[in-house]
Design a protein around this motif. Structure first.
Motif, PDB file in Angstrom:
ATOM      1  N   ASN A  28       1.173  -1.454   0.077  1.00  0.00           N
ATOM      2  CA  ASN A  28       0.209  -0.233  -0.259  1.00  0.00           C
ATOM      3  C   ASN A  28       0.912   0.956   0.165  1.00  0.00           C
ATOM      4  O   ASN A  28       1.478   1.217   1.229  1.00  0.00           O
ATOM      5  N   ASP A  29       0.749   2.389  -1.051  1.00  0.00           N
ATOM      6  CA  ASP A  29       1.862   3.419  -0.904  1.00  0.00           C
ATOM      7  C   ASP A  29       0.816   4.414  -0.451  1.00  0.00           C
ATOM      8  O   ASP A  29       1.758   5.462   0.001  1.00  0.00           O
ATOM      9  N   ASP A  30       0.141   4.667  -0.351  1.00  0.00           N
ATOM     10  CA  ASP A  30      -0.593   5.327   1.708  1.00  0.00           C
ATOM     11  C   ASP A  30       0.069   5.135   3.082  1.00  0.00           C
ATOM     12  O   ASP A  30       0.426   3.975   2.512  1.00  0.00           O
ATOM     13  N   SER A  31       0.478   5.699   3.895  1.00  0.00           N
ATOM     14  CA  SER A  31       0.102   6.028   5.238  1.00  0.00           C
ATOM     15  C   SER A  31      -0.708   7.007   5.621  1.00  0.00           C
ATOM     16  O   SER A  31      -1.290   7.883   5.122  1.00  0.00           O
ATOM     17  N   ALA A  32      -0.914   7.084   7.272  1.00  0.00           N
ATOM     18  CA  ALA A  32      -1.752   7.656   7.484  1.00  0.00           C
ATOM     19  C   ALA A  32      -1.383   7.678   9.211  1.00  0.00           C
ATOM     20  O   ALA A  32      -0.988   6.657   9.539  1.00  0.00           O
ATOM     21  N   ALA A  33      -1.517   9.085   9.764  1.00  0.00           N
ATOM     22  CA  ALA A  33      -0.472   9.136  10.843  1.00  0.00           C
ATOM     23  C   ALA A  33      -2.482   9.971  12.270  1.00  0.00           C
ATOM     24  O   ALA A  33      -2.934  10.458  11.030  1.00  0.00           O
ATOM     25  N   VAL A  34      -2.186   9.692  13.355  1.00  0.00           N
ATOM     26  CA  VAL A  34      -2.964  10.336  14.310  1.00  0.00           C
ATOM     27  C   VAL A  34      -2.105  10.303  15.631  1.00  0.00           C
ATOM     28  O   VAL A  34      -1.602   9.374  15.963  1.00  0.00           O
ATOM     29  N   ILE A  35      -1.851  11.708  15.088  1.00  0.00           N
ATOM     30  CA  ILE A  35      -0.508  12.238  16.244  1.00  0.00           C
ATOM     31  C   ILE A  35      -1.210  13.152  17.584  1.00  0.00           C
ATOM     32  O   ILE A  35      -1.853  14.290  17.412  1.00  0.00           O
ATOM     33  N   GLY A  36      -0.821  12.640  18.600  1.00  0.00           N
ATOM     34  CA  GLY A  36      -1.786  13.892  20.512  1.00  0.00           C
ATOM     35  C   GLY A  36      -0.464  14.479  20.632  1.00  0.00           C
ATOM     36  O   GLY A  36       1.055  13.963  19.799  1.00  0.00           O
ATOM     37  N   THR A  37      -0.563  15.248  20.384  1.00  0.00           N
ATOM     38  CA  THR A  37       0.099  17.130  21.369  1.00  0.00           C
ATOM     39  C   THR A  37       0.460  17.001  23.000  1.00  0.00           C
ATOM     40  O   THR A  37      -0.207  16.680  23.220  1.00  0.00           O
ATOM     41  N   LEU A  38       1.350  17.583  23.180  1.00  0.00           N
ATOM     42  CA  LEU A  38       1.823  17.216  24.602  1.00  0.00           C
ATOM     43  C   LEU A  38       0.932  18.459  25.671  1.00  0.00           C
ATOM     44  O   LEU A  38       0.165  18.086  26.547  1.00  0.00           O
ATOM     45  N   ASP A  39      -0.160  19.720  24.118  1.00  0.00           N
ATOM     46  CA  ASP A  39      -1.611  19.965  25.390  1.00  0.00           C
ATOM     47  C   ASP A  39      -2.931  19.673  24.802  1.00  0.00           C
ATOM     48  O   ASP A  39      -3.811  20.776  24.408  1.00  0.00           O
ATOM     49  N   GLY A  40      -2.772  17.996  24.665  1.00  0.00           N
ATOM     50  CA  GLY A  40      -4.386  17.764  24.363  1.00  0.00           C
ATOM     51  C   GLY A  40      -4.969  17.860  22.357  1.00  0.00           C
ATOM     52  O   GLY A  40      -6.117  17.906  22.302  1.00  0.00           O
ATOM     53  N   GLY A  41      -3.772  18.669  21.690  1.00  0.00           N
ATOM     54  CA  GLY A  41      -4.612  18.938  20.896  1.00  0.00           C
ATOM     55  C   GLY A  41      -4.318  16.971  19.487  1.00  0.00           C
ATOM     56  O   GLY A  41      -4.040  16.473  20.364  1.00  0.00           O
ATOM     57  N   LEU A  42      -4.209  16.980  18.479  1.00  0.00           N
ATOM     58  CA  LEU A  42      -3.772  16.361  17.719  1.00  0.00           C
ATOM     59  C   LEU A  42      -3.711  17.344  16.301  1.00  0.00           C
ATOM     60  O   LEU A  42      -4.097  18.359  15.935  1.00  0.00           O
ATOM     61  N   VAL A  43      -3.203  15.934  15.498  1.00  0.00           N
ATOM     62  CA  VAL A  43      -2.199  15.990  14.372  1.00  0.00           C
ATOM     63  C   VAL A  43      -2.755  14.847  13.369  1.00  0.00           C
ATOM     64  O   VAL A  43      -2.294  13.986  13.728  1.00  0.00           O
ATOM     65  N   MET A  64       5.379  10.507   7.384  1.00  0.00           N
ATOM     66  CA  MET A  64       3.913  10.633   8.539  1.00  0.00           C
ATOM     67  C   MET A  64       5.478  10.162   9.980  1.00  0.00           C
ATOM     68  O   MET A  64       5.255  10.800  10.570  1.00  0.00           O
ATOM     69  N   GLN A  65       6.522   9.640   9.323  1.00  0.00           N
ATOM     70  CA  GLN A  65       7.245   9.421  10.678  1.00  0.00           C
ATOM     71  C   GLN A  65       8.117  10.682  10.597  1.00  0.00           C
ATOM     72  O   GLN A  65       8.279  11.386  12.147  1.00  0.00           O
ATOM     73  N   CYS A  66       9.069  11.552   9.482  1.00  0.00           N
ATOM     74  CA  CYS A  66       9.259  13.368  10.224  1.00  0.00           C
ATOM     75  C   CYS A  66       8.135  13.957  10.921  1.00  0.00           C
ATOM     76  O   CYS A  66       8.562  14.622  11.510  1.00  0.00           O
ATOM     77  N   LEU A  67       7.422  13.830   9.881  1.00  0.00           N
ATOM     78  CA  LEU A  67       5.854  14.258  10.907  1.00  0.00           C
ATOM     79  C   LEU A  67       5.317  14.125  12.744  1.00  0.00           C
ATOM     80  O   LEU A  67       5.782  15.045  12.969  1.00  0.00           O
ATOM     81  N   ARG A  68       5.651  12.909  12.329  1.00  0.00           N
ATOM     82  CA  ARG A  68       5.562  11.922  14.145  1.00  0.00           C
ATOM     83  C   ARG A  68       6.941  13.061  14.693  1.00  0.00           C
ATOM     84  O   ARG A  68       5.850  13.914  15.850  1.00  0.00           O
ATOM     85  N   ASP A  69       7.426  12.817  14.230  1.00  0.00           N
ATOM     86  CA  ASP A  69       9.108  13.247  15.461  1.00  0.00           C
ATOM     87  C   ASP A  69       9.046  14.630  15.750  1.00  0.00           C
ATOM     88  O   ASP A  69       8.917  14.814  16.708  1.00  0.00           O
TER      89      ASP A  69
END
Length: 250
Positions: A28-43, A64-69
């Motif tokens: 699958n060429d797609d990737s997805a991410a759900v990333i929680g932030t320090l102050d309760g936000g979401l990316v 996805m990895q670079c965004l998460r990091d």
């Protein structure tokens, strides 16, 4: 995935689904991410590695990895914009360093205190839709066809069947990459956020997507989007493709 995954968060319920193109043997060429932030936000993010390019799946995973990091490096509450932009820029550099022509689209939405903002590279899309189906914000596809739709020169139905609908003019993994930043959108209580690869938006019209994404229990909404887009892929004018969807609902 056989079924969507559902996550509970302070910002709402997050649903995610990913599936490889029907009949496809490659990854699958797609990737997805759900990333929680320090102050309760979401990316939230969806990336679609360019089909036909070398290791498209690896390019989308790098994004996805670079965004998460980058988001994970947050040390205090505050503006996420510098972290998101830095993550995208890092992904662009890392993919270019592969030197094999790999590339990916990337659409991102941050949500903090019920305010959403989008970031766009390529033709994966994101939108904010209200309870009555009003599109409060939609990303612009970075493609000749996408710009033609945005300017009113081409209708959506014509675009879905256009010979050049596959061309993308802006990608992560390009020396000329640019990042489009959307406006801050204040979310009402029943607004829905949807991000997806073109496996969804190349097979369903916007009004179909909005209707399916806003009515009924969240899990039913996601299943309806998956079922309808899959059914369309198998039709005469459908576009079989990898499919990834991330949705935030109340």
């Amino acid at each position: 995935m056989d079924e969507p995954e559902v996550l509970s968060h302070d910002q709402g319920r997050v649903l995610a689904f990913a599936r490889t193109c029907p009949g496809k043997q490659d990854p699958n060429d797609d990737s997805a991410a759900v990333i929680g932030t320090l102050d309760g936000g979401l990316v939230l993010a969806v990336a679609d590695g360019v089909g036909g390019a070398p290791v498209g799946h690896k390019a989308s995973a790098i994004a996805m990895q670079c965004l998460r990091d980058s988001v994970a490096s947050q040390t205090a509450s505050g503006d996420l914009r510098p972290l998101i932009l830095d993550g995208i820029e890092r992904a662009n550099s890392e993919i270019l360093e592969l030197a094999i022509g790999a590339a990916t689209t990337l659409t991102v939405i941050e949500v903090q205190d019920r305010v959403a903002r989008g970031y766009q590279v390529g033709d994966s899309m994101a939108l904010v839709v209200g309870q009555r189906g009003l599109i409060k914000w939609k990303s612009t596809s970075h493609s000749p066809v996408g710009y033609a739709i945005q300017s009113g020169m081409m209708g959506e139905d014509e675009a879905m069947h256009h010979d050049e609908r596959h061309y993308v003019s802006n990608l992560v993994g390009s020396k000329s990459m640019h990042i489009e930043i959307g406006p801050a959108v204040r979310l009402a209580a029943l607004d829905t956020i949807l991000l997806a690869s073109d496996g969804l938006f190349d097979n369903l019209h916007l009004d179909e997507v909005c209707a399916l994404a806003r009515v009924g229990p969240p899990i039913k909404r996601m299943r309806s989007l998956v079922d309808q887009s899959t059914q369309r892929m198998h039709s005469e004018h459908g576009k079989p493709d990898d499919l990834s969807i991330v949705m935030l609902t109340p």
